[in-house]
Design a protein around this motif. Structure first.
Motif, PDB file in Angstrom:
ATOM      1  N   PHE A  99     -10.019  -5.583  11.337  1.00 38.73           N
ATOM      2  CA  PHE A  99     -10.296  -6.783  10.780  1.00 38.73           C
ATOM      3  C   PHE A  99     -10.589  -7.773  12.261  1.00 38.73           C
ATOM      4  O   PHE A  99      -9.826  -7.558  13.054  1.00 38.73           O
ATOM      5  N   HIS A 133     -13.564  -3.088  -3.416  1.00 35.86           N
ATOM      6  CA  HIS A 133     -12.821  -2.332  -2.406  1.00 35.86           C
ATOM      7  C   HIS A 133     -13.577  -0.963  -2.041  1.00 35.86           C
ATOM      8  O   HIS A 133     -13.072  -0.172  -1.237  1.00 35.86           O
ATOM      9  N   GLU A 188       2.141  -5.071   4.006  1.00 30.01           N
ATOM     10  CA  GLU A 188       1.440  -5.632   4.938  1.00 30.01           C
ATOM     11  C   GLU A 188       1.118  -7.331   4.838  1.00 30.01           C
ATOM     12  O   GLU A 188       0.669  -7.655   3.630  1.00 30.01           O
ATOM     13  N   ALA A 189       1.313  -8.178   5.925  1.00 34.46           N
ATOM     14  CA  ALA A 189       0.782  -9.402   5.814  1.00 34.46           C
ATOM     15  C   ALA A 189      -0.746  -9.332   5.231  1.00 34.46           C
ATOM     16  O   ALA A 189      -1.441  -8.452   5.863  1.00 34.46           O
ATOM     17  N   PHE A 190      -1.064 -10.298   4.581  1.00 37.35           N
ATOM     18  CA  PHE A 190      -2.498 -10.398   4.200  1.00 37.35           C
ATOM     19  C   PHE A 190      -3.306 -11.067   5.452  1.00 37.35           C
ATOM     20  O   PHE A 190      -2.900 -12.045   5.833  1.00 37.35           O
ATOM     21  N   LYS A 195       0.892  -1.236   0.154  1.00 36.86           N
ATOM     22  CA  LYS A 195      -0.148   0.129   0.067  1.00 36.86           C
ATOM     23  C   LYS A 195       0.794   1.265  -0.002  1.00 36.86           C
ATOM     24  O   LYS A 195       1.721   1.363   0.744  1.00 36.86           O
ATOM     25  N   GLU A 210     -10.980   1.414  11.586  1.00 42.62           N
ATOM     26  CA  GLU A 210     -11.557   0.224  10.808  1.00 42.62           C
ATOM     27  C   GLU A 210     -10.635  -1.030  11.150  1.00 42.62           C
ATOM     28  O   GLU A 210      -9.431  -1.121  11.341  1.00 42.62           O
ATOM     29  N   HIS A 269     -17.745  -4.805   1.602  1.00 45.28           N
ATOM     30  CA  HIS A 269     -17.113  -3.872   0.500  1.00 45.28           C
ATOM     31  C   HIS A 269     -17.448  -4.741  -0.848  1.00 45.28           C
ATOM     32  O   HIS A 269     -17.656  -5.669  -0.933  1.00 45.28           O
ATOM     33  N   ASN A 296      -6.893  -1.927  10.977  1.00 45.08           N
ATOM     34  CA  ASN A 296      -6.399  -1.506   9.588  1.00 45.08           C
ATOM     35  C   ASN A 296      -6.232  -0.180   9.202  1.00 45.08           C
ATOM     36  O   ASN A 296      -5.204   0.184   8.793  1.00 45.08           O
ATOM     37  N   GLN A 356      -2.939   0.472  -4.017  1.00 46.28           N
ATOM     38  CA  GLN A 356      -2.807  -1.083  -3.251  1.00 46.28           C
ATOM     39  C   GLN A 356      -2.463  -1.987  -4.275  1.00 46.28           C
ATOM     40  O   GLN A 356      -3.101  -2.336  -5.329  1.00 46.28           O
ATOM     41  N   GLU A 373     -15.097  -7.662   8.677  1.00 46.22           N
ATOM     42  CA  GLU A 373     -14.430  -6.417   8.649  1.00 46.22           C
ATOM     43  C   GLU A 373     -15.397  -5.470   9.573  1.00 46.22           C
ATOM     44  O   GLU A 373     -16.556  -5.404   9.025  1.00 46.22           O
TER      45      GLU A 373
END
Ligand code: AMP
Length: 360
Positions: free
Chosen positions: A260, A219, A185-187, A150, A258, A216, A270, A161, A193
């Motif tokens: 996860f 996105h 970032e790690a997924f 990102k 936001e 979403h 996030n 992204q 969410e």
């Protein structure tokens, strides 16, 4: 050094930087409380201009206009986080600016933002700063795949992204984000969410709205549902996280976090939005006080309200040409239709939203 914020009298003028739908809904909430609003923004085609008493339509670098604006308002706030830092600092030397412009420096940069929350022991996905292709390759070795690259600045709705899967080359991902300073970032294999909207007043009191579950599409936020399908412990942890962030920033106003939700109910931050947020639009019809009124109360130095939810709530965004269906929404019992008055429909553009409140 910022100027201390006074407690405003009804009838005072609130200055708002930015003129999208968030500014429009802030101004409507302010009007209901007896305030006048003056919007400062560069784009003549602006949804917020339709509903306010005064408008300054010029560039954020126009210091003469900024100076005049500062002398004509009692407090300044903003509806988006990419307000140029210079404009916010220029104003802060002349008039109270809330939340403090220092918050912008952190939230405009994904790396500074992640470092900020991590410093308080709040969880995030593992991340690393990346500023060249070779650094990306090395970071990928440590973080592993899949991962998400990102840009540090100016990303929103999935822009800036790139998801890096097994077959993705580091060079291709680097090109996809425009070769800009980024974070890897790690997924996160999240279960859902969610977001939490919190308000902090000038007296340090914090009030949170109920945790919102967000769906979403491409996105872009499509549907928010409240309450989120999370345990009481997870909801409490979300409130604790939002409260900690608000206190550490000495924040005044509404902010959104936001998150996860992991399969075990754990939470990772996030993103922080230092403003009212799309996932809080349900509060307009679904609670006793909206996020917009709560923000206006906070920046006016007024007491925050305790939000009382009116039922199970759903908020549906009308994106692009979906807005053309607004007449059919008008016929659905209980549906509250909100249109932003935008003159041009574009794919992916948020044109309005609908809220539905159901008995719980
Ligand atoms: P953001 O712009 O950071 O809000 O990201 C937009 C969307 O991309 C999020 O709402 C997620 O659906 C997804 N996303 C972002 N970061 C990650 C991550 N580290 N792991 C999994 N999905 C992500």
């Amino acid at each position: 050094m910022s100027i201390a914020a006074p407690v405003l009298e009804a009838g005072a003028t609130i200055g708002i930087l930015g003129s999208g739908q968030l500014g429009r809904m802030l101004a409507l909430a302010a009007a209901r409380l007896g305030f006048k609003c003056h919007i400062f923004a560069p784009d003549p085609d602006s949804p917020a201009f339709d509903v306010v008493r005064r408008v300054t339509c010029t560039d954020y670098a126009d210091t003469e206009a900024l100076g005049r604006f500062a002398s004509e308002v009692d407090v300044v706030t903003y509806e988006f986080e990419n307000v140029p830092a210079e404009a916010a600092m220029f104003l802060a030397a002349r008039v109270p600016v809330l939340p403090d412009p220092g918050v912008l420096a952190t939230t405009q940069d994904r790396l500074a933002e992640k470092d900020f929350v991590a410093a308080f022991g709040i969880g995030t996905a593992p991340y690393e700063a990346v500023s060249a292709p070779a650094e990306l390759t090395a970071a990928l070795d440590r973080i592993g795949r899949p991962a998400v690259l990102k840009t540090r600045r100016f990303g929103y709705d999935g822009k800036g992204q790139a998801t890096i899967r097994d077959g993705t080359s580091a060079e291709a991902a680097w090109r996809e984000v425009g070769g800009q300073p980024s974070i890897l970032e790690a997924f996160v294999p999240f279960a859902r969410e969610v977001s939490i909207i919190a308000a902090r007043g000038t007296d340090g009191a914090v009030e949170c709205f109920d945790v919102t579950e967000n769906e979403h599409r491409d996105h872009i936020l499509k549907i928010s549902r409240v309450p989120a399908a999370v345990s009481a412990a997870t909801a409490e942890e979300a409130r604790r996280i939002a409260g900690t962030i608000a206190q550490k920033f000495a924040y005044v106003g509404v902010l959104a976090v936001e998150l996860f939700v992991l399969r075990d109910g754990g939470l990772l931050v996030n993103e922080i939005a230092p403003r009212v947020h799309n996932s809080g639009h349900w509060t307009l019809d679904g609670t006793s006080v909206s996020q917009f009124e709560q923000h206006i109360r906070a920046v006016a130095g007024w007491p925050l309200a305790k939000p009382v939810r009116r039922g199970r709530v759903e908020m549906i965004n009308l994106i692009g040409s979906e807005v053309e269906d607004y007449r059919s929404w008008l016929t659905i019992p209980g549906a509250a239709v909100h249109l932003y008055g935008k003159t041009t429909v574009r794919p992916g553009r948020k044109m309005g939203h609908v809220t539905r409140v159901f008995a719980e």
